[in-house]
Scaffold this active site. Structure first.
Site, PDB file in Angstrom:
ATOM      1  N   ASP A  30     105.451 -12.015 125.624  1.00  0.00           N
ATOM      2  CA  ASP A  30     105.009 -10.600 125.351  1.00  0.00           C
ATOM      3  C   ASP A  30     106.284  -9.781 125.170  1.00  0.00           C
ATOM      4  OD1 ASP A  30     102.203  -8.718 126.149  1.00  0.00           O
ATOM      5  OD2 ASP A  30     104.248  -7.541 126.290  1.00  0.00           O
ATOM      6  N   HIS A 100      93.325 -12.252 122.496  1.00  0.00           N
ATOM      7  CA  HIS A 100      94.496 -13.063 123.293  1.00  0.00           C
ATOM      8  C   HIS A 100      94.224 -12.887 124.847  1.00  0.00           C
ATOM      9  CE1 HIS A 100      95.323  -8.820 122.752  1.00  0.00           C
ATOM     10  NE2 HIS A 100      95.947  -8.651 123.942  1.00  0.00           N
TER      11      HIS A 100
HETATM   12  P1  DGP Z   1      96.502  -6.068 125.113  1.00  0.00           P
HETATM   13  O1  DGP Z   1      96.611  -4.683 125.625  1.00  0.00           O
HETATM   14  O2  DGP Z   1      95.657  -6.836 126.078  1.00  0.00           O
HETATM   15  O3  DGP Z   1      96.089  -5.856 123.557  1.00  0.00           O
HETATM   16  O4  DGP Z   1      97.877  -6.574 124.937  1.00  0.00           O
HETATM   17  C1  DGP Z   1      98.764  -6.441 123.797  1.00  0.00           C
HETATM   18  C2  DGP Z   1     100.088  -7.266 124.361  1.00  0.00           C
HETATM   19  O5  DGP Z   1     100.897  -7.361 123.097  1.00  0.00           O
HETATM   20  C3  DGP Z   1     100.983  -5.873 125.108  1.00  0.00           C
HETATM   21  O6  DGP Z   1     101.392  -6.409 126.440  1.00  0.00           O
HETATM   22  C4  DGP Z   1     102.204  -5.899 124.170  1.00  0.00           C
HETATM   23  C5  DGP Z   1     102.222  -7.085 123.323  1.00  0.00           C
HETATM   24  N1  DGP Z   1     102.709  -7.033 122.130  1.00  0.00           N
HETATM   25  C6  DGP Z   1     102.443  -5.922 121.145  1.00  0.00           C
HETATM   26  N2  DGP Z   1     103.056  -5.971 119.953  1.00  0.00           N
HETATM   27  C7  DGP Z   1     103.969  -7.077 120.085  1.00  0.00           C
HETATM   28  C8  DGP Z   1     104.755  -7.938 119.224  1.00  0.00           C
HETATM   29  O7  DGP Z   1     104.981  -7.367 118.035  1.00  0.00           O
HETATM   30  N3  DGP Z   1     105.363  -9.056 119.638  1.00  0.00           N
HETATM   31  C9  DGP Z   1     105.057  -9.552 121.037  1.00  0.00           C
HETATM   32  N4  DGP Z   1     105.545 -10.501 121.415  1.00  0.00           N
HETATM   33  N5  DGP Z   1     104.175  -8.878 121.838  1.00  0.00           N
HETATM   34  C10 DGP Z   1     103.847  -7.808 121.288  1.00  0.00           C
END
Ligand code: DGP
Length: 114
Positions: A30, A100
């Site tokens: 994340d 996810h």
């Molecule tokens: P949720 O709130 O359950 O939809 O979680 C989304 C998660 O995705 C949040 O913890 C941050 C992560 N995230 C958002 N954009 C990106 C990205 O571009 N790359 C990665 N690795 N994580 C991301």
């Protein structure tokens, strides 16, 4: 469903810190970690939310859980323990509408969550 950043990651169009991948599932770190180890487990094939999962997705949903456990072992948090979280829709805290699982570990988790 509309494309998301996770769709772009799944297609290799946006880089991610990959921990595990196979034909159906991807696990990466994340971008805004909420624990020393914070992984995201996604299906390559996009499903917007858990509400959109169909009976024919049952095997894929199982694969997500198995990949979470595999990635926990690969990152060294399997034995100490970890938490899996699946946020669904706005009140559930979902921001990215590509299904996810969060895998959080490397610190003591509190219960109940906030
Ligand atoms: P949720 O709130 O359950 O939809 O979680 C989304 C998660 O995705 C949040 O913890 C941050 C992560 N995230 C958002 N954009 C990106 C990205 O571009 N790359 C990665 N690795 N994580 C991301």
């Amino acid at each position: 469903m509309t494309d998301t950043i996770f769709g772009k990651i799944a297609r290799g169009e946006v880089p991610a810190d990959l921990v595990y991948e196979d034909d159906d599932v991807l696990v990466f770190r994340d971008l805004g970690p909420q624990a020393p180890v914070h992984l995201l487990v996604i299906p390559r094939r996009p499903i917007a939310t858990l509400n959109d999962a169909q009976p024919e997705d049952a095997e894929l949903l199982g694969q997500l859980l198995l990949a979470a456990a595999k990635a926990a072992r690969l990152t060294g948090i399997a034995e100490t323990g970890y938490r899996t979280v699946l946020n669904c829709n706005a009140a559930g805290g979902q921001a990215v509408f590509h299904l996810h699982l969060h895998v959080l570990g490397g610190r003591q988790m509190q219960w109940p969550p906030g």
